[in-house]
Write an enzyme that holds these catalytic residues in place. Structure first.
Site, PDB file in Angstrom:
ATOM      1  CB  CYS A  96       0.292  -3.654  -4.865  1.00  0.00           C
ATOM      2  SG  CYS A  96       1.480  -4.457  -3.773  1.00  0.00           S
ATOM      3  CG  HIS A 137       0.007  -6.175  -8.765  1.00  0.00           C
ATOM      4  ND1 HIS A 137       0.510  -5.239  -9.153  1.00  0.00           N
ATOM      5  CD2 HIS A 137       0.602  -6.591  -7.839  1.00  0.00           C
ATOM      6  CE1 HIS A 137       0.938  -4.451  -8.089  1.00  0.00           C
ATOM      7  NE2 HIS A 137       1.461  -5.314  -7.414  1.00  0.00           N
ATOM      8  CD  GLU A 179      -1.380  -3.661 -11.871  1.00  0.00           C
ATOM      9  OE1 GLU A 179      -0.760  -3.977 -11.069  1.00  0.00           O
ATOM     10  OE2 GLU A 179      -2.943  -4.467 -11.329  1.00  0.00           O
TER      11      GLU A 179
END
Length: 203
Positions: free
Chosen positions: A80, A183, A185
């Protein structure tokens, strides 16, 4: 021996990236100073706010050392805001924002709209979801950029499959620099982290 991967720890999803790297067997260190940057075999630049991150790189005297290491071939992955930071050309950013010029792409900041227009979708990701038995990757987009154009030598790894943004490029790789608009994560799917660790091992 596991590679030592740094996570730029100035702002953004630092803890989540550290957990993702640990889950795939990497040794991890937060990076806030040049002495820590000097030690790492690869670096993740997390999601967050790109203009704030560019300012903090200057505050922490990390901008020039990071540019130098990237030019020397340090493997890097940006998610991002990290994609924006790594790009060579950024649309819709502030004139005083600095970037790292490590990925020969043009990105459009906040291309998918405001935070209320954040969304999720399933993606095909070259090198991950095309492996035997692999399932699509759930991708979370939060005020995300997209890639407007890529230069020769940049491989497109994923695009949005459907909807208003169908066909937009959201994951790219150039040599040992990787970037995603989304994202990974935050989803618990650590395959992008594993892909990056493999890239670092091969560098």
């Amino acid at each position: 021996m596991s590679p030592l991967i740094g996570v730029l720890a100035l702002q953004g999803d630092v803890r989540e990236h550290i957990e993702g790297l640990a889950a795939v067997g990497a040794d991890v260190v937060p990076v806030r100073r040049s002495s820590e940057l000097d030690r790492v075999d690869g670096l993740i630049i997390p999601g967050g706010e790109s203009t704030t991150m560019s300012r903090l790189l200057g505050v922490f005297d990390l901008y020039d050392p990071l540019v130098d290491r990237l030019r020397d071939g340090l493997p890097a992955y940006g998610s991002c805001a990290g994609m924006i930071m790594l790009a060579s050309n950024i649309l819709d950013t502030r004139p005083d924002a600095r970037h790292l010029d490590a990925l020969d792409v043009t990105v459009r900041r906040n291309a998918f709209g405001r935070q209320v227009e954040s969304f999720e979708t399933d993606l095909e990701f070259t090198g991950i979801t095309d492996l035997p038995g692999a399932v699509p990757m759930r991708a979370v987009f939060i005020r995300a950029p997209w890639v407007e154009s890529v230069a020769d030598g940049v491989e497109v790894l994923a695009t949005v499959p459907s909807g208003p943004a169908a066909g937009r490029v959201v994951a790219v790789r150039q040599a040992n620099v990787l970037a995603t608009s989304f994202h990974p994560e935050v989803t618990g799917d650590h395959r992008v982290h594993g892909y990056f660790v493999d890239l670092v091992r091969a560098a």
